[in-house]
Structure formats: structure tokens, C-alpha cells
Scaffold this motif. Sequence first.
Motif, mmCIF file in Angstrom:
data_model
loop_
_atom_site.group_PDB
_atom_site.id
_atom_site.type_symbol
_atom_site.label_atom_id
_atom_site.label_comp_id
_atom_site.label_asym_id
_atom_site.label_seq_id
_atom_site.Cartn_x
_atom_site.Cartn_y
_atom_site.Cartn_z
ATOM 1 N N VAL A 11 0.869 -1.180 0.000
ATOM 2 C CA VAL A 11 0.000 0.000 0.000
ATOM 3 C C VAL A 11 0.906 1.230 0.000
ATOM 4 N N PHE A 12 0.787 2.037 -1.045
ATOM 5 C CA PHE A 12 1.693 3.158 -1.209
ATOM 6 C C PHE A 12 0.944 4.479 -1.316
ATOM 7 N N GLY A 13 1.585 5.543 -0.899
ATOM 8 C CA GLY A 13 1.084 6.890 -1.137
ATOM 9 C C GLY A 13 -0.006 7.383 -0.220
ATOM 10 N N LEU A 14 -0.292 6.682 0.854
ATOM 11 C CA LEU A 14 -1.316 7.170 1.776
ATOM 12 C C LEU A 14 -0.656 7.930 2.919
ATOM 13 N N ALA A 41 -8.653 3.864 4.836
ATOM 14 C CA ALA A 41 -7.835 2.679 5.049
ATOM 15 C C ALA A 41 -7.558 2.590 6.541
ATOM 16 N N ILE A 42 -7.662 1.372 7.092
ATOM 17 C CA ILE A 42 -7.457 1.142 8.512
ATOM 18 C C ILE A 42 -6.435 0.026 8.664
ATOM 19 N N ALA A 43 -5.472 0.233 9.561
ATOM 20 C CA ALA A 43 -4.460 -0.793 9.801
ATOM 21 C C ALA A 43 -4.008 -0.716 11.252
ATOM 22 N N HIS A 44 -3.275 -1.722 11.674
ATOM 23 C CA HIS A 44 -2.647 -1.734 12.993
ATOM 24 C C HIS A 44 -1.152 -1.738 12.757
ATOM 25 N N ASN A 49 0.829 -6.116 7.174
ATOM 26 C CA ASN A 49 0.382 -6.913 6.026
ATOM 27 C C ASN A 49 -1.135 -6.935 5.891
ATOM 28 N N ALA A 50 -1.835 -6.294 6.800
ATOM 29 C CA ALA A 50 -3.294 -6.345 6.794
ATOM 30 C C ALA A 50 -3.885 -4.942 6.843
ATOM 31 N N VAL A 51 -4.282 -4.442 5.695
ATOM 32 C CA VAL A 51 -4.936 -3.138 5.610
ATOM 33 C C VAL A 51 -6.364 -3.368 5.141
ATOM 34 N N VAL A 52 -7.304 -2.738 5.823
ATOM 35 C CA VAL A 52 -8.717 -2.853 5.466
ATOM 36 C C VAL A 52 -9.163 -1.531 4.853
#
Length: 82
Positions: A11-14, A41-44, A49-52
Amino acid sequence: MSVVEFYPTGVFGLHWEATEVDGDGEVRGIVLAESGRDGVAIAHVEQPNAVVFATRAEFARLREMLLGGDFDHLLPSGRRRA
């Protein structure tokens, strides 16, 4: 919130914003970013490796439900559903 350094896999550019930064300036917990997919986009930070991705409507509904206590039963000290 301010923009923080977070580079999830693939995931790039956020421009990520942290929900928590500790006393040493380290990002902790959940991070959020406006995505080019008409949403959020939500992640921990410990799971790069896990973006929602959620649409704005989905995120707004989640927010309503969290504020309304609909998921309180999932918390250790939360109320149980009837």
C-alpha cells in the motif's frame, strides 16, 4: 492527529494518521488514512500486512455503531448482549 510514518506492505502513497503516539514518539495501535478508493484505510502498526479499506459510508456506519455501544459486548468489561 498528525501524519505519521507507516509503510504497510503493498500500500503506497497514503498519509497515515495515528490514534496513539507514546511518550517516545512511537506510533502505537490503529492508524487511519484517506484512501483513493473513496474511503478510509485502517491498519494496525503491528500488522503491516493487513490493511482494510472501507467506503466512507461503511466507516460512518461503523462509527455510529461504536458510539452507540453496539460492540461493547466485545470488550472485556463491556455489557453482554441480551
